[in-house]
Write a protein that holds these residues in place. Sequence first.
Motif, PDB file in Angstrom:
ATOM      1  N   SER A  23       0.851  -1.188   0.000  1.00 57.24           N
ATOM      2  CA  SER A  23       0.000   0.000   0.000  1.00 57.24           C
ATOM      3  C   SER A  23       0.889   1.241   0.000  1.00 57.24           C
ATOM      4  O   SER A  23       2.006   1.223   0.518  1.00 57.24           O
ATOM      5  N   THR A  24       0.414   2.328  -0.596  1.00 59.15           N
ATOM      6  CA  THR A  24       1.239   3.534  -0.707  1.00 59.15           C
ATOM      7  C   THR A  24       1.084   4.431   0.515  1.00 59.15           C
ATOM      8  O   THR A  24       1.953   5.217   0.819  1.00 59.15           O
ATOM      9  N   GLY A  25       0.004   4.323   1.198  1.00 57.85           N
ATOM     10  CA  GLY A  25      -0.212   5.227   2.324  1.00 57.85           C
ATOM     11  C   GLY A  25      -0.661   4.478   3.546  1.00 57.85           C
ATOM     12  O   GLY A  25      -0.790   3.268   3.559  1.00 57.85           O
ATOM     13  N   HIS A  26      -0.886   5.200   4.610  1.00 59.73           N
ATOM     14  CA  HIS A  26      -1.317   4.564   5.840  1.00 59.73           C
ATOM     15  C   HIS A  26      -2.147   5.570   6.608  1.00 59.73           C
ATOM     16  O   HIS A  26      -1.654   6.631   6.990  1.00 59.73           O
ATOM     17  N   ALA A  27      -3.404   5.268   6.819  1.00 59.05           N
ATOM     18  CA  ALA A  27      -4.265   6.213   7.522  1.00 59.05           C
ATOM     19  C   ALA A  27      -4.157   6.010   9.034  1.00 59.05           C
ATOM     20  O   ALA A  27      -4.431   6.913   9.809  1.00 59.05           O
ATOM     21  N   GLY A  28      -3.712   4.845   9.498  1.00 58.70           N
ATOM     22  CA  GLY A  28      -3.621   4.584  10.936  1.00 58.70           C
ATOM     23  C   GLY A  28      -4.990   4.275  11.499  1.00 58.70           C
ATOM     24  O   GLY A  28      -6.016   4.513  10.868  1.00 58.70           O
ATOM     25  N   PRO A  29      -5.014   3.717  12.691  1.00 59.16           N
ATOM     26  CA  PRO A  29      -6.308   3.383  13.287  1.00 59.16           C
ATOM     27  C   PRO A  29      -7.070   4.651  13.679  1.00 59.16           C
ATOM     28  O   PRO A  29      -6.465   5.669  13.999  1.00 59.16           O
ATOM     29  N   VAL A  42       7.927   5.621  21.133  1.00 56.41           N
ATOM     30  CA  VAL A  42       7.813   7.057  20.812  1.00 56.41           C
ATOM     31  C   VAL A  42       8.608   7.316  19.542  1.00 56.41           C
ATOM     32  O   VAL A  42       9.839   7.274  19.556  1.00 56.41           O
ATOM     33  N   GLY A  43       7.900   7.544  18.437  1.00 53.77           N
ATOM     34  CA  GLY A  43       8.567   7.789  17.165  1.00 53.77           C
ATOM     35  C   GLY A  43       8.478   6.572  16.263  1.00 53.77           C
ATOM     36  O   GLY A  43       8.890   5.475  16.638  1.00 53.77           O
ATOM     37  N   ALA A  44       7.890   6.768  15.060  1.00 56.03           N
ATOM     38  CA  ALA A  44       7.724   5.647  14.120  1.00 56.03           C
ATOM     39  C   ALA A  44       8.619   5.836  12.898  1.00 56.03           C
ATOM     40  O   ALA A  44       8.210   5.629  11.763  1.00 56.03           O
ATOM     41  N   GLY A  45       9.862   6.253  13.123  1.00 57.07           N
ATOM     42  CA  GLY A  45      10.855   6.319  12.047  1.00 57.07           C
ATOM     43  C   GLY A  45      11.468   4.938  11.845  1.00 57.07           C
ATOM     44  O   GLY A  45      10.969   3.939  12.391  1.00 57.07           O
ATOM     45  N   PRO A  46      12.556   4.861  11.084  1.00 58.50           N
ATOM     46  CA  PRO A  46      13.212   3.562  10.891  1.00 58.50           C
ATOM     47  C   PRO A  46      13.547   2.866  12.217  1.00 58.50           C
ATOM     48  O   PRO A  46      13.435   1.644  12.315  1.00 58.50           O
ATOM     49  N   ALA A  47      13.937   3.631  13.242  1.00 61.74           N
ATOM     50  CA  ALA A  47      14.285   3.002  14.532  1.00 61.74           C
ATOM     51  C   ALA A  47      13.029   2.417  15.198  1.00 61.74           C
ATOM     52  O   ALA A  47      13.032   1.265  15.651  1.00 61.74           O
ATOM     53  N   ALA A  69       3.471  12.177  12.556  1.00 65.37           N
ATOM     54  CA  ALA A  69       3.354  12.019  11.099  1.00 65.37           C
ATOM     55  C   ALA A  69       2.211  11.076  10.747  1.00 65.37           C
ATOM     56  O   ALA A  69       1.735  10.300  11.577  1.00 65.37           O
ATOM     57  N   GLU A  70       1.815  11.133   9.485  1.00 62.68           N
ATOM     58  CA  GLU A  70       0.664  10.342   9.031  1.00 62.68           C
ATOM     59  C   GLU A  70       1.029   8.882   8.803  1.00 62.68           C
ATOM     60  O   GLU A  70       0.205   7.993   8.958  1.00 62.68           O
ATOM     61  N   ARG A  71       2.277   8.622   8.422  1.00 61.46           N
ATOM     62  CA  ARG A  71       2.667   7.230   8.126  1.00 61.46           C
ATOM     63  C   ARG A  71       4.060   6.952   8.699  1.00 61.46           C
ATOM     64  O   ARG A  71       4.873   7.890   8.829  1.00 61.46           O
ATOM     65  N   PRO A  72       4.356   5.696   9.030  1.00 64.48           N
ATOM     66  CA  PRO A  72       5.677   5.372   9.547  1.00 64.48           C
ATOM     67  C   PRO A  72       6.785   5.804   8.577  1.00 64.48           C
ATOM     68  O   PRO A  72       6.634   5.716   7.363  1.00 64.48           O
ATOM     69  N   TRP A 159      -0.467   5.458  16.007  1.00 64.89           N
ATOM     70  CA  TRP A 159      -1.421   6.555  16.162  1.00 64.89           C
ATOM     71  C   TRP A 159      -0.699   7.889  15.988  1.00 64.89           C
ATOM     72  O   TRP A 159       0.467   8.021  16.381  1.00 64.89           O
ATOM     73  N   ARG A 160      -1.421   8.852  15.435  1.00 64.21           N
ATOM     74  CA  ARG A 160      -0.838  10.194  15.275  1.00 64.21           C
ATOM     75  C   ARG A 160      -0.920  10.930  16.597  1.00 64.21           C
ATOM     76  O   ARG A 160      -2.021  11.221  17.087  1.00 64.21           O
ATOM     77  N   ALA A 161       0.205  11.255  17.165  1.00 63.96           N
ATOM     78  CA  ALA A 161       0.236  12.022  18.418  1.00 63.96           C
ATOM     79  C   ALA A 161       1.664  12.477  18.668  1.00 63.96           C
ATOM     80  O   ALA A 161       2.615  11.803  18.270  1.00 63.96           O
ATOM     81  N   THR A 162       1.786  13.624  19.310  1.00 59.33           N
ATOM     82  CA  THR A 162       3.113  14.107  19.716  1.00 59.33           C
ATOM     83  C   THR A 162       3.259  13.850  21.205  1.00 59.33           C
ATOM     84  O   THR A 162       2.436  14.299  22.007  1.00 59.33           O
TER      85      THR A 162
END
Length: 444
Positions: A23-29, A42-47, A69-72, A159-162
């Motif tokens: 899939s190209t995108g990810h809306a998240g739950p 905390v943080g959905a980057g490569p790490a 962010a919207e997607r990992p 989930w999207r959250a800071t």
Amino acid sequence: MITFMPDPGLLDSPRRRAWPGLSTGHAGPAGEPPEGTDVVIVGAGPAGLAVASALWHHGVHDIVLLDPAERPCERFFDRIDLLGQRVLRSPYEHHPGVEGYRDCELLDFARLHWSRLTEVERREVRMAQAGHRSVVPVDVFEAYCRHLVSSHHVGERTWRATVQEVLPEPDTVVVRTDRSSVTARFAVLCAGERRRVAPSSWWGGGPPPDGVSYWDEPVPEYANRLVVVGAGLTAAHLVSNALAAGRQVHWVIRGDAERYQCADVNSSFFRPEGRARFDRVDWPDRLELLGRYRRASIMFEFRPLFERAEAGGGLVVHRGRAVAAVSAAGDGTAFVRLADGDLVTGERVVLALGTTPATGGDLLPDAVAGTRDGWPELAGDTLAFRRAPRVLAVGAAAAMVLGPAARNIDGHRVATARVAAAVAEGLRRGAPVAGEKALAVARG
Ligand SMILES: Cc1cc2nc3c(=O)[nH]c(=O)nc-3n(C[C@H](O)[C@H](O)[C@H](O)COP(=O)(O)OP(=O)(O)OC[C@H]3O[C@@H](n4cnc5c(N)ncnc54)[C@H](O)[C@@H]3O)c2cc1C
């Protein structure tokens, strides 16, 4: 002596190919994250992706990833695309996949998608198979990250959250975000790195003057004469993009010359013997090693481009020149004043001064963060904060344990193996596993 110059063509690679089945995108739950979970990342980057994937293999499925962010991996690829970077600096063996669990690794993934690769990319895959240095397309790396997201069910747990605060309690960790709170048994900080800001002496601190921006902001098209400050790969991309667009470039480098090397740290630090150099020495010597080996450098492939441009006059390199001040005239001109008094003028000044690690110091209470010389004190074998064993760190924050490679994708792999084993074992026992015992116990 023969000097080998890799082909600048290796820096090119198509972007935004279609990858079947991904899939190209990810809306998240939808909605808020659950109030309670086993592990918050905390943080959905490569790490963060590496940690979530590894935990999945340990049978830890009750996890929550939090990222604005919207997607990992969005921030990672946004930064790369803003710079027009088409290939990674790290080789095929550096990737956020999980080793030792028969996962599809990055090289396997590229081979599986052979028909989508260009001839040059196929040759690089063969180089990797033969154990040589190889260049990985960003496109392949991104598709591989998407594969990890879907195969380890990371998307539906993000989930999207800071995150604003991480508060360790005796038996839990409370993670407060801009939207809600999640109580977890363990928290893993994977918050990456931020842009390094200019010294306040350059213009008095705060946001940069008009006509001056940082590397992670777009460069306006009107800027025909660009001044780039910095000596790393980010600066190299800014310079080469501007040259390709026919702009005149002035490049300010503090060191005596630009440094060309394959990886951004000495390759021994990606291997056990390099990391052992860190294990053996005390804190002051680790600091010294970090300073000595984490220095700005550029991939070899840029060298012919820059030498040609300099000889042709399109590129002027100000070597060995420290910046004293940066200012703007208000008429579309920006200036860099050098320490020797000379002035370098452009329509835009772009600062590529590197990054600084998010160490957790801004999320954890001061008494827990235990920051020393700007680095957190982490247990060597678990990467848990010494004063908060339920909070662990992966990424740049682990550099005082794992050495300079902690800040790279391969360092995340090494850190993830330790953190995931310690968390899985801690969940099984109902308490964090302290000190040297953690990995020995987890590995049986
Ligand atoms: C342009 C560029 C190119 C690079 N190329 C390479 C390369 O080729 N090879 C290599 O090994 N390394 C490379 N690096 C180094 C690279 O930064 C790391 O390898 C990798 O991106 C770091 O992954 P990360 O997950 O630690 O950080 P990031 O990718 O920055 O991810 C951190 C995430 O944490 C989130 N976050 C931060 N604070 C919070 C908070 N308070 N609450 C919730 N979420 C938060 C961010 O939104 C972000 O998504 C490159 C770096 C840059 C900038």
